[in-house]
Design an enzyme around this catalytic site. Structure first.
Site, PDB file in Angstrom:
ATOM      1  N   ASP A 110     -13.697  22.509  -5.921  1.00 62.45           N
ATOM      2  CA  ASP A 110     -13.761  23.863  -6.463  1.00 62.45           C
ATOM      3  C   ASP A 110     -12.420  24.221  -7.116  1.00 62.45           C
ATOM      4  O   ASP A 110     -11.962  23.506  -7.997  1.00 62.45           O
ATOM      5  CB  ASP A 110     -14.163  24.824  -5.330  1.00 62.45           C
ATOM      6  N   HIS A 276     -22.962  23.284  -3.152  1.00 62.38           N
ATOM      7  CA  HIS A 276     -21.597  23.297  -3.663  1.00 62.38           C
ATOM      8  C   HIS A 276     -20.565  22.849  -2.639  1.00 62.38           C
ATOM      9  O   HIS A 276     -19.571  22.205  -2.986  1.00 62.38           O
ATOM     10  CB  HIS A 276     -21.266  24.716  -4.134  1.00 62.38           C
TER      11      HIS A 276
END
Length: 296
Positions: A110, A276
Site C-alpha cells: 500500500d 487488499h
C-alpha cells in the site's frame, strides 16, 4: 529496546535520524529485508510474515513510516514536501545505514509500496530487489481514474481535501472510519483480529497521526506526481515483483503487472486469492513468494 507484543521474537526501538525519530521492530541475522506498511496500519501488519522471514535466515526490519504508529509526525507545509515519498524513502535509507546496511531488499504494502517505488528511483544502488503489494503506480492510478475507481477508492479523494476537513470529520469517530476502511478492503473474514485493530486504533486516534496520514495522501496527489513526471523516462533496473489481491480493487481494475512493466525493466507478477490486506489475508502464500523471489 523492548520485546514486541505483536512480532514474535522481535525487539522494538527508536532511532534518532537527522530530522525525526523512527520506531522500528527488528530481528534476525543475515541478508537484510526492509518491510514497509501501508494505511491505516503500522509495522504490526507484518506480524504473520516477519517471523517466518527471520526463520528463513534474514535480518528483518519493519519500521513505522513517518507520520504513522510511534514514529514522529513532523509538521508539514503547503507543498506537503515533508510527506513526499522522496522524503519518506530517504528516512528508510538513513535507518538502514544506521543499522549498517548499504543495500537491501524491500517489500512495501500500500503506501509503503509507493515509498518503495520512489526509493528504487532515488537510491538505485541501495535496492537489491523490491516487491510491491497491491498497488499500481500512483501516476497511473490517478491518470486512469474513472467513476468506479473514485467510488471504490474514495479516500484517495477525501483525505486530500484541504484545511483540516478530513481530519476533523474522521476525528469525530476514528474507530468507525478505521473499521469501515479495513472491512471494505479485507475479503478473508477474520484476517485482522481485534488485537491488531485495537493497536491500529491506538495510533489512529492521535490527531497528529490523522493529520500526517492526510498529508501523506495530499503529497501523493501533488508533489509526488511532480516527482514522477520528472522521472517519466526512468526505469527501475532492480528486479521487481508485483503481488496483488485477486479480489482487491487494484486487482480488479488494473493489469497490475503491465503497469509496473512501464516503470521497471525486470518485472514478475502474481495474484493471490485475497483482498487488499495481503500480509494479513495471505501471509503463508506471501512469505513463500517473498522467499522465492529473494532467492533469485
Amino acid at each position: 529496546m523492548v520485546a514486541s507484543a505483536f512480532l514474535e521474537g522481535f525487539d522494538v526501538q527508536k532511532v534518532q535520524l537527522p530530522d525525526l525519530t523512527i520506531n522500528y521492530a527488528s530481528a534476525g541475522t543475515g541478508p537484510p529485508i526492509l518491510l514497509l506498511h501501508g494505511h491505516p496500519q503500522t509495522h504490526v501488519v507484518w506480524r504473520k510474515v516477519a517471523p517466518r522471514l527471520v526463520e528463513a535466515g534474514y535480518h528483518v526490519i519493519a519500521p513505522d513510516l513517518r507520520g504513522y504508529g510511534d514514529s514522529d509526525k513532523p509538521q508539514s507545509d503547503p507543498s506537503h514536501f515533508q510527506y513526499s515519498k522522496r522524503v519518506m524513502a530517504a528516512d528508510q535509507i538513513a535507518l538502514m545505514k544506521h543499522l549498517g546496511h548499504e543495500s537491501f531488499s524491500v517489500v512495501g504494502h500500500d503506501r509503503g509500496g509507493r515509498v518503495v517505488h520512489r526509493l528504487a528511483l532515488d537510491f538505485p544502488d541501495a535496492v537489491e530487489r523490491l516487491i510491491v503489494l497491491d498497488i499500481a503506480p500512483t501516476q497511473t492510478m490517478y491518470a486512469q481514474t474513472n467513476q468506479e475507481f473514485a467510488t471504490r477508492y474514495f479516500w484517495w479523494f477525501f483525505l486530500i481535501q484541504p484545511d483540516g476537513l478530513p481530519e476533523k470529520m474522521i476525528a469525530s469517530d476514528p474507530e468507525y472510519f478505521l473499521r469501515r476502511h479495513i472491512a471494505g478492503q479485507v475479503k478473508i473474514e477474520g484476517s485482522v483480529d481485534e488485537v491488531a485493530i485495537a493497536e491500529y486504533l491506538r495510533s489512529y486516534s492521535d490527531p497528529a497521526t490523522l493529520h500526517a496520514i492526510c498529508e501523506d495522501y495530499r503529497a501523493a496527489a501533488s508533489i509526488d506526481l511532480e516527482h514522477d513526471r520528472e522521472d517519466q523516462t526512468r526505469r527501475i533496473n532492480a528486479p521487481l515483483m508485483a503481488i496483488w489481491g485477486a479480489q482487491s480493487v487494484v486487482g480488479e481494475l488494473y493489469d497490475v503487472k503491465a503497469t509496473w512493466q512501464e516503470k521497471a525493466t525486470r518485472v514478475l507478477g502474481v495474484a493471490l486469492p485475497c483482498g487488499h490486506a495481503i500480509p494479513e489475508e495471505a501471509p503463508v502464500e506471501l512469505t513463500r513468494h517473498i522467499l522465492g523471489f529473494l532467492a533469485g
